[in-house]
Scaffold this motif. Structure first.
Motif, mmCIF file in Angstrom:
data_model
loop_
_atom_site.group_PDB
_atom_site.id
_atom_site.type_symbol
_atom_site.label_atom_id
_atom_site.label_comp_id
_atom_site.label_asym_id
_atom_site.label_seq_id
_atom_site.Cartn_x
_atom_site.Cartn_y
_atom_site.Cartn_z
ATOM 1 N N UNK A 224 0.831 -1.205 0.000
ATOM 2 C CA UNK A 224 0.000 0.000 0.000
ATOM 3 C C UNK A 224 0.874 1.268 0.000
ATOM 4 N N UNK A 225 1.857 1.285 0.891
ATOM 5 C CA UNK A 225 2.749 2.449 0.954
ATOM 6 C C UNK A 225 3.549 2.590 -0.331
ATOM 7 N N UNK A 226 3.991 1.452 -0.890
ATOM 8 C CA UNK A 226 4.746 1.486 -2.140
ATOM 9 C C UNK A 226 3.877 2.016 -3.273
ATOM 10 N N UNK A 227 2.633 1.533 -3.359
ATOM 11 C CA UNK A 227 1.728 1.968 -4.424
ATOM 12 C C UNK A 227 1.454 3.465 -4.340
ATOM 13 N N UNK A 228 1.334 3.973 -3.122
ATOM 14 C CA UNK A 228 1.094 5.409 -2.943
ATOM 15 C C UNK A 228 2.248 6.233 -3.517
ATOM 16 N N UNK A 229 3.476 5.789 -3.263
ATOM 17 C CA UNK A 229 4.636 6.498 -3.799
ATOM 18 C C UNK A 229 4.713 6.369 -5.317
ATOM 19 N N UNK A 230 4.445 5.166 -5.833
ATOM 20 C CA UNK A 230 4.455 4.985 -7.285
ATOM 21 C C UNK A 230 3.434 5.915 -7.945
ATOM 22 N N UNK A 231 2.265 6.038 -7.321
ATOM 23 C CA UNK A 231 1.213 6.884 -7.886
ATOM 24 C C UNK A 231 1.640 8.364 -7.861
ATOM 25 N N UNK A 232 2.310 8.771 -6.800
ATOM 26 C CA UNK A 232 2.791 10.161 -6.727
ATOM 27 C C UNK A 232 3.769 10.469 -7.862
ATOM 28 N N UNK A 233 4.656 9.527 -8.131
ATOM 29 C CA UNK A 233 5.624 9.730 -9.214
ATOM 30 C C UNK A 233 4.909 9.774 -10.561
ATOM 31 N N UNK A 234 3.980 8.857 -10.761
ATOM 32 C CA UNK A 234 3.257 8.825 -12.027
ATOM 33 C C UNK A 234 2.478 10.117 -12.241
ATOM 34 N N UNK A 235 1.812 10.601 -11.188
ATOM 35 C CA UNK A 235 1.054 11.851 -11.300
ATOM 36 C C UNK A 235 1.973 13.027 -11.596
ATOM 37 N N UNK A 236 3.174 13.003 -11.025
ATOM 38 C CA UNK A 236 4.122 14.101 -11.213
ATOM 39 C C UNK A 236 4.702 14.119 -12.620
ATOM 40 N N UNK A 237 4.917 12.928 -13.191
ATOM 41 C CA UNK A 237 5.634 12.834 -14.472
ATOM 42 C C UNK A 237 4.748 12.441 -15.643
ATOM 43 N N UNK A 272 11.776 9.716 -23.010
ATOM 44 C CA UNK A 272 12.642 10.380 -22.037
ATOM 45 C C UNK A 272 12.116 10.231 -20.615
ATOM 46 N N UNK A 273 10.811 10.241 -20.449
ATOM 47 C CA UNK A 273 10.245 10.175 -19.104
ATOM 48 C C UNK A 273 9.990 8.748 -18.643
ATOM 49 N N UNK A 274 10.292 7.763 -19.477
ATOM 50 C CA UNK A 274 9.946 6.380 -19.140
ATOM 51 C C UNK A 274 10.642 5.910 -17.864
ATOM 52 N N UNK A 275 11.868 6.328 -17.646
ATOM 53 C CA UNK A 275 12.604 5.829 -16.488
ATOM 54 C C UNK A 275 11.924 6.189 -15.173
ATOM 55 N N UNK A 276 11.119 7.227 -15.141
ATOM 56 C CA UNK A 276 10.431 7.608 -13.911
ATOM 57 C C UNK A 276 8.942 7.244 -13.974
ATOM 58 N N UNK A 277 8.192 7.933 -14.847
ATOM 59 C CA UNK A 277 6.754 7.674 -14.925
ATOM 60 C C UNK A 277 6.486 6.247 -15.398
ATOM 61 N N UNK A 278 7.264 5.775 -16.374
ATOM 62 C CA UNK A 278 7.056 4.426 -16.891
ATOM 63 C C UNK A 278 7.310 3.362 -15.846
ATOM 64 N N UNK A 279 8.376 3.546 -15.062
ATOM 65 C CA UNK A 279 8.686 2.597 -14.001
ATOM 66 C C UNK A 279 7.569 2.555 -12.966
ATOM 67 N N UNK A 280 7.077 3.741 -12.597
ATOM 68 C CA UNK A 280 5.984 3.803 -11.622
ATOM 69 C C UNK A 280 4.739 3.116 -12.167
ATOM 70 N N UNK A 281 4.452 3.336 -13.441
ATOM 71 C CA UNK A 281 3.255 2.746 -14.056
ATOM 72 C C UNK A 281 3.345 1.215 -14.079
ATOM 73 N N UNK A 282 4.490 0.698 -14.515
ATOM 74 C CA UNK A 282 4.676 -0.757 -14.586
ATOM 75 C C UNK A 282 4.496 -1.394 -13.211
ATOM 76 N N UNK A 283 5.048 -0.755 -12.190
ATOM 77 C CA UNK A 283 4.951 -1.324 -10.839
ATOM 78 C C UNK A 283 3.533 -1.249 -10.283
#
Length: 308
Positions: A224-237, A272-283
């Motif tokens: 749950x905590x991990x998903x919250x952080x992944x979502x924050x990154x995805x929303x940001x990027x 270019x943004x895949x390393x951040x937003x893409x990683x968050x999305x995949x996870x």
């Protein structure tokens, strides 16, 4: 007797002549002082020019040494396996060159770059897993010591400090996975990632730190905590790829080319943004958060072309 009338122009002309005479007289009396001042100013100017030239020469020499070190580093990364004797030997050469640069060009930007390169060299030299479990991860520890020095020499709250703390956090995390008994390392890594996230000048590094912290939480089962952080990154990027209109074939040739060019540019930006937003999305998808497909679609809905 005729009355003599002096015009305003003549009076001003006489005043100018008088002032000129006084100036010439003053210069004659103080010519040695004036000459000394001019000579002194020229000497100062020459010294400044010479100093700048000397500093430029020093910077070029330092950059040449740094380029040599980076060449050895890149070859070691490409040609030798992680923790192999050959890679460790080459990274040791990089470290020695970096130490030379740091000593000879102290206080310059090239010395700062050399310090970070030294830390990266020891981090990427690698440590044998079996030996690390017993004797400790020596190369990783050297990297940590170097990154700590880099942080200590950084201005608090600066981007440089964020760079150093992020590198130090990765090294602590790596040390933990080489020796699972060192629980304090993983706690230090989490603390350092949070520091990067809280740095007002960290920029994109804050999202990289969030991804790293989410990875640790995910590994420890706190989904749950991990998903919250992944979502924050995805929303940001998040930035969707612009879709081509369905009726692109019906557009004039010029309009078709413009649409294709925009789509290619959007694809480049997405890459270019895949390393951040893409990683968050995949996870997030791996964790079963299917709602992001609708909330953060990969491709934006096609917009109709304006008429005319």
């Amino acid at each position: 007797m005729a009355k003599i009338v002096i015009t305003k122009e003549e009076l001003e002309h006489d005043q100018v002549l008088e002032s000129t005479d006084k100036a010439i007289h003053w210069l004659k009396e103080h010519r040695f002082a004036v000459l000394g001042t001019i000579v002194g100013a020229l000497a100062i100017y020459s010294a400044v020019v010479l100093y700048q030239g000397h500093r430029l020469k020093i910077m070029m020499e330092g950059n040449n040494l740094l380029a040599d070190a980076e060449e050895i580093y890149s070859a070691a990364m490409a040609d030798h396996e992680w923790a192999s004797d050959e890679r460790i030997a080459r990274m040791s050469e990089v470290s020695d060159l970096a130490d030379t640069i740091i000593a000879q060009y102290a206080g310059t930007p090239v010395a700062r770059q050399a310090l970070m390169l030294k830390g990266n060299a020891w981090f990427n030299a690698g440590d044998p897993v079996a030996e690390s479990a017993e004797a400790g991860a020596g190369n990783t520890q050297r990297a940590m010591d170097t990154f700590e020095q880099y942080v200590a020499e950084s201005r608090p709250g600066s981007f440089d400090e964020a760079v150093g703390n992020l590198a130090l956090a990765y090294a602590n995390e790596n040390s933990f996975f080489l020796n699972r008994d060192s629980q304090d390392r993983i706690q230090d890594a989490l603390r350092l990632y949070r520091q990067v996230e809280g740095n007002p000048n960290a920029g994109f590094l804050a999202d990289e730190a969030k991804l790293a912290r989410a990875r640790i939480l995910d590994f420890n089962g706190d989904e749950e905590a991990a998903a919250e952080l992944y979502r924050e990154v995805l929303a940001s990027r998040y930035a969707p790829i612009n879709a081509l209109p369905a009726d692109i074939a019906a557009l004039p040739p010029g309009a078709q080319a413009a649409q294709v060019a925009r789509a290619l540019q959007s694809a480049r930006e997405a890459k270019e943004q895949f390393t951040l937003a893409g990683t968050a999305r995949v996870n997030l998808l791996r964790l079963g958060r299917e709602d992001i497909r609708e909330e953060f679609p990969l491709v934006a809905k096609a917009q109709p072309e304006p008429e005319g």
